[in-house]
Every structure is written in C-alpha cells, then in structure tokens.
Design a protein around this motif. Structure first.
Motif, PDB file in Angstrom:
ATOM      1  N   VAL A 165       0.816  -1.214   0.000  1.00 41.92           N
ATOM      2  CA  VAL A 165       0.000   0.000   0.000  1.00 41.92           C
ATOM      3  C   VAL A 165       0.854   1.270   0.000  1.00 41.92           C
ATOM      4  O   VAL A 165       0.316   2.376  -0.028  1.00 41.92           O
ATOM      5  CB  VAL A 165      -0.966   0.025   1.210  1.00 41.92           C
ATOM      6  CG1 VAL A 165      -1.935  -1.144   1.139  1.00 41.92           C
ATOM      7  CG2 VAL A 165      -0.200   0.015   2.534  1.00 41.92           C
TER       8      VAL A 165
ATOM      9  N   SER B  93       5.781   4.024   3.315  1.00 47.84           N
ATOM     10  CA  SER B  93       4.489   3.519   3.776  1.00 47.84           C
ATOM     11  C   SER B  93       4.058   4.361   4.972  1.00 47.84           C
ATOM     12  O   SER B  93       4.836   4.565   5.912  1.00 47.84           O
ATOM     13  CB  SER B  93       4.584   2.045   4.164  1.00 47.84           C
ATOM     14  OG  SER B  93       3.295   1.496   4.371  1.00 47.84           O
ATOM     15  N   GLU B  94       2.841   4.868   4.912  1.00 42.95           N
ATOM     16  CA  GLU B  94       2.366   5.805   5.927  1.00 42.95           C
ATOM     17  C   GLU B  94       1.145   5.261   6.657  1.00 42.95           C
ATOM     18  O   GLU B  94       0.383   4.462   6.106  1.00 42.95           O
ATOM     19  CB  GLU B  94       2.008   7.140   5.268  1.00 42.95           C
ATOM     20  CG  GLU B  94       3.184   7.824   4.609  1.00 42.95           C
ATOM     21  CD  GLU B  94       2.771   9.067   3.834  1.00 42.95           C
ATOM     22  OE1 GLU B  94       3.446  10.102   3.991  1.00 42.95           O
ATOM     23  OE2 GLU B  94       1.779   8.990   3.077  1.00 42.95           O
ATOM     24  N   PRO B  95       0.929   5.722   7.889  1.00 45.94           N
ATOM     25  CA  PRO B  95      -0.293   5.325   8.602  1.00 45.94           C
ATOM     26  C   PRO B  95      -1.524   5.929   7.928  1.00 45.94           C
ATOM     27  O   PRO B  95      -1.397   6.806   7.061  1.00 45.94           O
ATOM     28  CB  PRO B  95      -0.081   5.899   9.998  1.00 45.94           C
ATOM     29  CG  PRO B  95       0.900   7.001   9.830  1.00 45.94           C
ATOM     30  CD  PRO B  95       1.789   6.600   8.687  1.00 45.94           C
ATOM     31  N   THR B  96      -2.681   5.466   8.321  1.00 47.03           N
ATOM     32  CA  THR B  96      -3.926   5.928   7.692  1.00 47.03           C
ATOM     33  C   THR B  96      -4.041   7.443   7.735  1.00 47.03           C
ATOM     34  O   THR B  96      -4.434   8.079   6.747  1.00 47.03           O
ATOM     35  CB  THR B  96      -5.137   5.300   8.413  1.00 47.03           C
ATOM     36  OG1 THR B  96      -5.009   3.876   8.359  1.00 47.03           O
ATOM     37  CG2 THR B  96      -6.434   5.714   7.736  1.00 47.03           C
ATOM     38  N   ASN B  97      -3.676   8.025   8.860  1.00 47.70           N
ATOM     39  CA  ASN B  97      -3.650   9.489   8.983  1.00 47.70           C
ATOM     40  C   ASN B  97      -2.211   9.918   9.209  1.00 47.70           C
ATOM     41  O   ASN B  97      -1.717   9.911  10.339  1.00 47.70           O
ATOM     42  CB  ASN B  97      -4.535   9.955  10.138  1.00 47.70           C
ATOM     43  CG  ASN B  97      -4.670  11.468  10.173  1.00 47.70           C
ATOM     44  OD1 ASN B  97      -3.912  12.190   9.517  1.00 47.70           O
ATOM     45  ND2 ASN B  97      -5.632  11.971  10.934  1.00 47.70           N
ATOM     46  N   PRO B  98      -1.475  10.287   8.135  1.00 38.71           N
ATOM     47  CA  PRO B  98      -0.048  10.620   8.274  1.00 38.71           C
ATOM     48  C   PRO B  98       0.224  11.725   9.289  1.00 38.71           C
ATOM     49  O   PRO B  98       1.296  11.753   9.907  1.00 38.71           O
ATOM     50  CB  PRO B  98       0.337  11.062   6.864  1.00 38.71           C
ATOM     51  CG  PRO B  98      -0.635  10.364   5.968  1.00 38.71           C
ATOM     52  CD  PRO B  98      -1.918  10.350   6.740  1.00 38.71           C
TER      53      PRO B  98
ATOM     54  N   SER C 121       1.167  10.401  12.739  1.00 42.43           N
ATOM     55  CA  SER C 121       2.247   9.422  12.802  1.00 42.43           C
ATOM     56  C   SER C 121       2.966   9.481  14.149  1.00 42.43           C
ATOM     57  O   SER C 121       3.267  10.557  14.670  1.00 42.43           O
ATOM     58  CB  SER C 121       3.255   9.683  11.676  1.00 42.43           C
ATOM     59  OG  SER C 121       4.371   8.821  11.779  1.00 42.43           O
TER      60      SER C 121
ATOM     61  N   ASP D 249       4.636  -2.008   5.489  1.00 45.79           N
ATOM     62  CA  ASP D 249       3.213  -1.690   5.608  1.00 45.79           C
ATOM     63  C   ASP D 249       2.668  -2.099   6.981  1.00 45.79           C
ATOM     64  O   ASP D 249       1.802  -1.422   7.548  1.00 45.79           O
ATOM     65  CB  ASP D 249       2.411  -2.393   4.509  1.00 45.79           C
ATOM     66  CG  ASP D 249       2.700  -1.854   3.116  1.00 45.79           C
ATOM     67  OD1 ASP D 249       3.325  -0.776   2.997  1.00 45.79           O
ATOM     68  OD2 ASP D 249       2.294  -2.521   2.141  1.00 45.79           O
TER      69      ASP D 249
ATOM     70  N   SER E 268       0.855   0.265   9.655  1.00 48.46           N
ATOM     71  CA  SER E 268      -0.487  -0.001  10.191  1.00 48.46           C
ATOM     72  C   SER E 268      -0.542   0.200  11.699  1.00 48.46           C
ATOM     73  O   SER E 268      -1.625   0.330  12.269  1.00 48.46           O
ATOM     74  CB  SER E 268      -0.925  -1.428   9.836  1.00 48.46           C
ATOM     75  OG  SER E 268      -0.251  -2.396  10.636  1.00 48.46           O
TER      76      SER E 268
ATOM     77  N   GLY F 271       0.903   2.817  13.045  1.00 49.46           N
ATOM     78  CA  GLY F 271       0.998   4.252  13.276  1.00 49.46           C
ATOM     79  C   GLY F 271       2.323   4.900  12.969  1.00 49.46           C
ATOM     80  O   GLY F 271       2.524   6.081  13.290  1.00 49.46           O
TER      81      GLY F 271
ATOM     82  N   THR G  74       5.434   6.133  10.227  1.00 47.66           N
ATOM     83  CA  THR G  74       5.837   6.429   8.855  1.00 47.66           C
ATOM     84  C   THR G  74       7.117   5.644   8.600  1.00 47.66           C
ATOM     85  O   THR G  74       8.073   5.737   9.388  1.00 47.66           O
ATOM     86  CB  THR G  74       6.096   7.932   8.671  1.00 47.66           C
ATOM     87  OG1 THR G  74       4.887   8.646   8.970  1.00 47.66           O
ATOM     88  CG2 THR G  74       6.532   8.242   7.244  1.00 47.66           C
TER      89      THR G  74
END
Length: 248
Positions: free
Chosen positions: A20, A34-39, A42, A65, A69, A71, A73
């Motif tokens: 992702v 790869s970043e968390p859902t809300n960068p 982080s 990833d 997931s 949290g 970056t």
C-alpha cells in the motif's frame, strides 16, 4: 561492520499481499514510503534498511506496511539502485562478488546522507528508529553511533560483526536483536560475545532467539511452515513494541 553474507542471504520465499506504500526519491535514492492511515498522526519515523532483496521486494514492502499499520511512517532506501540480488543473480555472467562489492560501496556512500535528508524532510522534532535485516543490520549500527539521530535500533539475523565488536562500543541507543537458532553469519558464539559486551557496558538491549529457523527468517521464511511463520510474525510484533517503547 562489513558483514559476511551466507548462502541463506540469497534465498527467499516470496509472500503474498498487496503493498500500500509508494515510491519516492529522497537524496537521489529511490525510497519505499508507507504511511499510517492518517499521516498527520504518525507516531514517528522508522528507517528501514533491507536485506539484499531490497525495499521493493514484496516481503519487505509488506513488513513496512505492517509497521505503518501501527501508526509509523516507514521509509526504506534502495541502496541497490534497482539491482537487488534476485533481479541479478540469474543473468548470464552474473558475478556475485562484484555485485556484493558494489552494493556495500553504494550503501556506505548513500545511507547516512539519505537518513539526514529524511530528518530534514520530517523535522528534528520527530523521533526516528532504525531497523535492519541481514545486509542492513550494519547500517543500523552506523546510525546508532550518532547520539540523537535515532532513539533506538532493531536488527534481525545481522551479518557478522567486527572481531573486536567496535560497533557495540560505539552504539549509543537501545538495541533489539532477533536471532535464528541456525545462523552462520551470527552464530551463538558471536551472539553470546555481543551479549557479554552489552552487559559489561550496561547498555539497554533485548534478545529474541527462535528455535527451528535459520538466517533470513524474519523476512524470507516459508509461511506455510507454522514455526517459521510464527517466528517471523513474533519478531515483527516484538519490533513494533520496541519502537513504541522508545518513541512514545
């Protein structure tokens, strides 16, 4: 530390999944990000220093990833510059010794400037960790020399350390070691010397040792073998907990 590589370093079972993350250029080096859902939320940044299969190998992408997931970056630099081992070793006339020499030269040249560029990008107020597998383990130690760059490091089945364990003397941050029962590059005799030196110097460390697995298990295990899959997953769970401990 210029690690010795064994035959285990050059074999892998590819895992299944859909990465992702995305590709980005940092300090003239292609980087998997790869970043968390809300960068914006982080927890911090993990510098991912891969094995010889490189950060764009599916197994490494899925691990990055996984960290994201939780949290973080996560950034993995391609110090192989588009020539990871699995895309080269079946080519006619492939010279593994020459490939190895070039790979170490590139990694030695680019890893620290890349890390500095990451800090510039995400800011000095962000906390950074580093994780390395096999080939990448020595570069975690290189980054750990500089007090203040990373808050902790983690390595799995690293290459052979220097005979006098200078990298332990120079290490300024807590270190996590995930080790295989069978590992010609980091055998139990070496592992115990490393532990003795860490104890002697009263440094903060943690060791995992998994039975029934060999060098490379944390990235390249056969997931159809329950013991290998469990060791790989437990290694990654432990690393996430380690990062969270020091980045909080």
């Amino acid at each position: 530390m210029t690690p010795q590589l064994s035959e285990h370093c050059f074999t892998a079972v590819s895992h299944s999944g859909t990465p992702v993350g995305h590709k980005e250029e940092i300090a003239n080096v292609q980087t998997y990000v790869s970043e968390p859902t809300n960068p914006s939320e982080s927890k911090g940044v993990i510098l991912y220093l891969s094995d010889v299969f490189g950060p764009f190998f599916i197994n490494n992408q899925l691990i990055m990833d996984y960290y994201a997931s939780h949290g973080f970056t996560v950034l993995g630099l391609d110090y192989f510059f588009g020539e990871p081992i699995h895309e080269c070793m079946d080519k006619p006339g492939f010279d593994r010794a020459a490939w190895r020499e070039k790979a170490f030269s590139n990694a030695n040249t680019h890893t620290r400037p890349w890390a500095d560029a990451v800090v510039k990008k995400y800011g000095p107020g962000t906390k950074y960790c580093a994780v390395g597998f096999c080939f990448g383990g020595s570069y975690v130690f290189n980054l750990a020399k500089d007090s203040g760059l990373i808050v902790c490091g983690a390595i799995a089945h690293p290459g052979s350390p220097s005979e006098d364990l200078t990298e332990i003397d120079e290490c300024t941050v807590p270190m996590f070691f995930s080790c295989a029962e069978t590992d010609p590059t980091f055998p139990k005799e070496t592992r115990r010397k490393v532990e003795d030196k860490l104890v002697e110097q009263k440094k903060t460390y943690y060791f995992q040792i998994f039975s029934g697995v060999k060098h490379g298990f944390a990235v390249k295990c056969d997931p159809s073998v329950e013991n290998e899959r469990w060791a790989k997953e437990e290694c990654q769970r432990g690393m996430v907990a380690w990062f969270e401990r020091f980045i909080a």
